[in-house]
Design a protein around this motif. Structure first.
Motif, PDB file in Angstrom:
ATOM      1  N   HIS A 194       0.815  -1.212   0.000  1.00 41.51           N
ATOM      2  CA  HIS A 194       0.000   0.000   0.000  1.00 41.51           C
ATOM      3  C   HIS A 194       0.851   1.266   0.000  1.00 41.51           C
ATOM      4  O   HIS A 194       0.329   2.358   0.226  1.00 41.51           O
ATOM      5  CB  HIS A 194      -0.916   0.019   1.223  1.00 41.51           C
TER       6      HIS A 194
ATOM      7  N   THR B 172      -0.638   4.511  -2.986  1.00 40.91           N
ATOM      8  CA  THR B 172      -2.075   4.240  -3.006  1.00 40.91           C
ATOM      9  C   THR B 172      -2.632   4.197  -4.424  1.00 40.91           C
ATOM     10  O   THR B 172      -3.428   3.306  -4.758  1.00 40.91           O
ATOM     11  CB  THR B 172      -2.825   5.300  -2.190  1.00 40.91           C
ATOM     12  N   ASP B 173      -2.230   5.144  -5.265  1.00 39.46           N
ATOM     13  CA  ASP B 173      -2.747   5.169  -6.638  1.00 39.46           C
ATOM     14  C   ASP B 173      -2.391   3.889  -7.380  1.00 39.46           C
ATOM     15  O   ASP B 173      -3.238   3.267  -8.032  1.00 39.46           O
ATOM     16  CB  ASP B 173      -2.180   6.370  -7.397  1.00 39.46           C
TER      17      ASP B 173
ATOM     18  N   CYS C 116      -4.373   0.864  -6.085  1.00 41.36           N
ATOM     19  CA  CYS C 116      -5.760   0.852  -6.567  1.00 41.36           C
ATOM     20  C   CYS C 116      -5.844   0.415  -8.029  1.00 41.36           C
ATOM     21  O   CYS C 116      -6.733  -0.366  -8.403  1.00 41.36           O
ATOM     22  CB  CYS C 116      -6.387   2.229  -6.403  1.00 41.36           C
TER      23      CYS C 116
ATOM     24  N   LEU D 110      -8.463  -1.350   1.074  1.00 45.05           N
ATOM     25  CA  LEU D 110      -8.265  -0.724  -0.228  1.00 45.05           C
ATOM     26  C   LEU D 110      -8.856  -1.584  -1.344  1.00 45.05           C
ATOM     27  O   LEU D 110      -9.323  -1.056  -2.362  1.00 45.05           O
ATOM     28  CB  LEU D 110      -6.772  -0.478  -0.473  1.00 45.05           C
TER      29      LEU D 110
ATOM     30  N   GLU E 262      -5.464  14.007   1.514  1.00 39.86           N
ATOM     31  CA  GLU E 262      -4.910  12.939   2.338  1.00 39.86           C
ATOM     32  C   GLU E 262      -5.842  12.667   3.515  1.00 39.86           C
ATOM     33  O   GLU E 262      -6.340  13.597   4.156  1.00 39.86           O
ATOM     34  CB  GLU E 262      -3.521  13.331   2.849  1.00 39.86           C
TER      35      GLU E 262
ATOM     36  N   PRO F 153      -5.487   6.012   3.861  1.00 43.85           N
ATOM     37  CA  PRO F 153      -5.204   6.531   2.519  1.00 43.85           C
ATOM     38  C   PRO F 153      -6.041   5.896   1.408  1.00 43.85           C
ATOM     39  O   PRO F 153      -6.113   4.676   1.276  1.00 43.85           O
ATOM     40  CB  PRO F 153      -3.714   6.203   2.334  1.00 43.85           C
ATOM     41  N   HIS F 154      -6.708   6.769   0.653  1.00 43.86           N
ATOM     42  CA  HIS F 154      -7.438   6.409  -0.555  1.00 43.86           C
ATOM     43  C   HIS F 154      -7.199   7.522  -1.570  1.00 43.86           C
ATOM     44  O   HIS F 154      -6.909   8.650  -1.175  1.00 43.86           O
ATOM     45  CB  HIS F 154      -8.950   6.300  -0.287  1.00 43.86           C
TER      46      HIS F 154
END
Length: 382
Positions: A36, A39-40, A43, A84, A201, A205-206
């Protein structure tokens, strides 16, 4: 191992039980050691992997119906393994829900194969800086300009903002004041005048962002449904996906109970297992009770919708309110039972503690759900 007895409840069919088993096997093999740190990137990989495995097929429907029980089962299972992963799955459904339910054949044919196979990332752009829960107060405009609509305004707290390939966006077209003057559109980030103003933020975190639209010209074919139908479209989509938010909270709560059970059965205090203490047994009882009650509300709402109810506003609001609020309590008890280890950064219960908080806010805060439930209840006698 999380309790699975709920799978035998009459709310679910054999196909749901098979789906839960398949996803559990996949999740155990793919989600336990995710990176993780970015994050981008995480995902994007998760969307691709979920699409390749076939689970994103449940997020869109060319036929215009979504199986809410399947969506809930998937979100519950993914959340229990990795927050996530749940987020990545959920946004593919929320972001394209309006296309599935109200889109034209051309819109469905262009986008659903991409989002359902994990080849395009979707987003739902509803919230604005001055209108979060008060959707009818949206000020972003979409001006009719002959062969196009011209977008001006900002959206904020947009999940997948900055990484999405397609946004379902709501803007004021002015057919009437308030809620009746909103419309829904499909917007791609390559349109001139689109700008990611800020990446936001959060404690868990997403990918979130504030977006700005300045004189963005989009084709008339970008309109979803009819002019002025945006509020109804948004509420119809949320009517389905609020139950799935509750399911994600349930998944977090189940994982917290699993962690707590492991702790109290392997930790000794004063020469005896921690679970020997009556206060500890009281916490475990409360956690198990809250989890089962939440599951009943969630799958009641999902079953009701899948059985043909046009709306499940009351049922979904009850499921989301109770499940998210009680999941917070379940996770807090798990942290308490872990003592100092419960607040150690990076431990499972510490991560769950950060993950759960946002679910009591997004897609209708807990306070808003209470208002919805009260109004729906009063309508029965007024």
């Amino acid at each position: 191992m999380a309790d699975k007895t709920f799978l035998t409840w009459p709310f679910l069919d054999d196909r749901h039980r098979a789906l839960a088993a398949d996803l559990e096997t996949w999740a155990e093999a793919n989600l336990d050691h995710l990176d993780h740190s970015d994050t981008d990137t995480a995902c994007k990989h998760l969307v691709a992997d979920l699409g390749h495995a076939g689970f994103l097929q449940h997020t869109g429907s060319p036929g215009g119906t979504l199986d809410v029980r399947s969506l809930c089962l998937i979100r519950e299972t993914l959340a229990r393994h990795d927050g996530l992963a749940d987020f990545s799955f959920a946004m593919q459904g929320l972001g394209t829900g309006a296309i599935s339910l109200f889109g034209t054949d051309a819109q469905k044919q262009e986008w659903l194969p991409l989002t359902r196979n994990g080849k395009a990332i979707s987003a739902f752009a509803l919230t604005e800086p001055q209108s979060g829960s008060d959707v009818a107060n949206s000020t972003m405009t979409a001006e009719d300009d002959g062969d196009a609509y011209v977008l001006n305004g900002e959206k904020t707290w947009i999940s997948n903002g900055g990484i999405a390939d397609i946004y379902t966006l709501f803007a004021r077209t002015g057919e009437a004041p308030g809620a009746k003057g909103l419309s829904a559109f499909l917007v791609t980030p390559d349109v001139s005048g689109f700008e990611v103003v800020e990446r936001l933020e959060t404690i868990a975190p997403h990918p979130l962002a504030t977006l700005r639209f300045t004189d963005c010209r989009i084709a008339k074919s970008s309109l979803i449904g009819t002019p002025g139908a945006g509020f109804r479209i948004a509420m119809s989509v949320l009517d389905i996906f609020r139950s799935t938010v509750a399911a994600a909270a349930l998944g977090f709560a189940r994982r917290a109970l699993d962690e707590a059970l492991h702790r109290v059965t392997t930790r000794n205090i004063q020469g005896a297992p921690l679970f020997d203490l009556q206060l500890v047994q009281g916490h475990i009882a409360d956690m198990a009770l809250d989890i089962d009650a939440a599951a009943l509300l969630i799958y009641r709402a999902a079953w009701t919708k899948d059985s043909g109810a046009p709306r499940v506003t009351r049922e979904a609001a009850m499921a989301k309110l109770f499940s998210t609020d009680q999941a917070q309590q379940v996770i807090d008890k798990a942290v308490q039972l872990h003592g100092g280890d419960g607040v150690r950064s990076g431990t499972t219960v510490e991560k769950l503690y950060r993950e759960i908080r946002a679910l009591r806010i997004y897609e209708g805060a807990s306070d808003v759900q209470k208002i919805i439930i009260a109004r729906q209840t009063l309508q029965q006698i007024l």
